[in-house]
Scaffold this motif. Structure first.
Motif, PDB file in Angstrom:
ATOM      1  N   LEU A 104       8.056   2.596  -8.135  1.00  0.00           N
ATOM      2  CA  LEU A 104       6.679   3.466  -7.647  1.00  0.00           C
ATOM      3  C   LEU A 104       6.996   2.315  -6.034  1.00  0.00           C
ATOM      4  CD1 LEU A 104       3.542   3.798  -7.665  1.00  0.00           C
ATOM      5  CD2 LEU A 104       4.025   0.747  -9.416  1.00  0.00           C
ATOM      6  N   ALA A 105       7.536   1.343  -6.220  1.00  0.00           N
ATOM      7  CA  ALA A 105       8.223   0.753  -5.000  1.00  0.00           C
ATOM      8  C   ALA A 105       8.779   1.545  -3.930  1.00  0.00           C
ATOM      9  CB  ALA A 105       9.190  -0.506  -5.777  1.00  0.00           C
TER      10      ALA A 105
ATOM     11  N   LYS B 109       7.810   4.003   0.783  1.00  0.00           N
ATOM     12  CA  LYS B 109       7.775   5.531   1.857  1.00  0.00           C
ATOM     13  C   LYS B 109       6.174   5.627   2.658  1.00  0.00           C
ATOM     14  CE  LYS B 109       9.135   9.739   1.593  1.00  0.00           C
ATOM     15  NZ  LYS B 109       9.675  10.922   0.915  1.00  0.00           N
ATOM     16  N   TYR B 110       5.213   5.133   2.621  1.00  0.00           N
ATOM     17  CA  TYR B 110       4.166   6.275   2.919  1.00  0.00           C
ATOM     18  C   TYR B 110       3.338   4.451   2.943  1.00  0.00           C
ATOM     19  CZ  TYR B 110       5.288  10.392   0.596  1.00  0.00           C
ATOM     20  OH  TYR B 110       5.434  11.537   0.580  1.00  0.00           O
ATOM     21  N   GLY B 111       3.541   3.456   3.102  1.00  0.00           N
ATOM     22  CA  GLY B 111       2.705   2.321   3.613  1.00  0.00           C
ATOM     23  C   GLY B 111       1.955   2.457   3.097  1.00  0.00           C
ATOM     24  N   GLU B 112       1.747   2.469   1.593  1.00  0.00           N
ATOM     25  CA  GLU B 112       0.556   1.966   0.425  1.00  0.00           C
ATOM     26  C   GLU B 112       1.076   0.362  -0.092  1.00  0.00           C
ATOM     27  OE1 GLU B 112      -2.564   2.800   0.923  1.00  0.00           O
ATOM     28  OE2 GLU B 112      -1.695   4.360   2.998  1.00  0.00           O
ATOM     29  N   HIS B 113       0.217   0.129  -0.596  1.00  0.00           N
ATOM     30  CA  HIS B 113       0.834  -1.206  -1.611  1.00  0.00           C
ATOM     31  C   HIS B 113       0.347  -0.474  -3.014  1.00  0.00           C
ATOM     32  CE1 HIS B 113      -0.932  -4.756  -3.848  1.00  0.00           C
ATOM     33  NE2 HIS B 113       0.064  -5.346  -2.719  1.00  0.00           N
TER      34      HIS B 113
ATOM     35  N   THR C  83      -0.929   2.763  -4.367  1.00  0.00           N
ATOM     36  CA  THR C  83       0.037   4.148  -5.358  1.00  0.00           C
ATOM     37  C   THR C  83      -0.290   3.870  -7.131  1.00  0.00           C
ATOM     38  OG1 THR C  83       1.857   3.905  -3.832  1.00  0.00           O
ATOM     39  CG2 THR C  83       2.124   5.022  -5.076  1.00  0.00           C
ATOM     40  N   SER C  84      -0.055   3.167  -7.433  1.00  0.00           N
ATOM     41  CA  SER C  84      -0.645   2.988  -8.900  1.00  0.00           C
ATOM     42  C   SER C  84      -1.997   3.729  -8.945  1.00  0.00           C
ATOM     43  CB  SER C  84      -0.368   1.391  -9.317  1.00  0.00           C
ATOM     44  OG  SER C  84      -0.081   1.220 -11.163  1.00  0.00           O
ATOM     45  N   THR C  85      -3.279   3.399  -8.988  1.00  0.00           N
ATOM     46  CA  THR C  85      -4.109   3.830  -8.875  1.00  0.00           C
ATOM     47  C   THR C  85      -4.401   5.009  -8.215  1.00  0.00           C
ATOM     48  OG1 THR C  85      -4.911   1.351  -8.130  1.00  0.00           O
ATOM     49  CG2 THR C  85      -6.824   3.554  -8.400  1.00  0.00           C
ATOM     50  N   TRP C  86      -2.963   5.456  -7.687  1.00  0.00           N
ATOM     51  CA  TRP C  86      -3.432   7.402  -7.089  1.00  0.00           C
ATOM     52  C   TRP C  86      -2.813   7.801  -8.520  1.00  0.00           C
ATOM     53  CZ3 TRP C  86      -1.977   6.442  -1.034  1.00  0.00           C
ATOM     54  CH2 TRP C  86      -3.338   6.473  -0.883  1.00  0.00           C
ATOM     55  N   LYS C  87      -1.458   7.284  -8.686  1.00  0.00           N
ATOM     56  CA  LYS C  87      -0.903   7.564  -9.709  1.00  0.00           C
ATOM     57  C   LYS C  87      -1.907   8.170 -11.577  1.00  0.00           C
ATOM     58  CE  LYS C  87       3.112   7.344 -12.910  1.00  0.00           C
ATOM     59  NZ  LYS C  87       4.230   6.138 -13.073  1.00  0.00           N
TER      60      LYS C  87
END
Length: 69
Positions: free
Chosen positions: A3-4, A9-13, A17-21
């Motif tokens: 996740l980190a 890599k995509y410059g997101e918090h 990223t966890s929410t999108w997942k």
């Protein structure tokens, strides 16, 4: 990839990223199922016009049939 690593890599918090997942996992099953959509409603006005025209042509044909004989 962790996740980190994805977040970096995509410059997101990492939270985003966890929410999108979570959202992807929740809706992933429905992405691969076939949905049975309701059939498109028949264009009743267009169908009525066509039946009217067919009736008109049948009457014309029947009226002209004796004159051909």
């Amino acid at each position: 990839m962790k996740l980190a690593g994805l977040s970096k890599k995509y410059g997101e918090h990492a939270t985003q990223t966890s929410t999108w997942k979570r959202a992807a996992i929740k809706s992933l099953a429905s992405a691969f199922t076939r949905r049975r959509a309701d059939p498109a409603p028949a264009n009743t006005v267009g169908i009525e016009k066509l039946y009217s025209k067919i009736g008109q042509l049948v009457v014309e044909r029947d009226c002209l049939a004796p004159s051909r004989a």
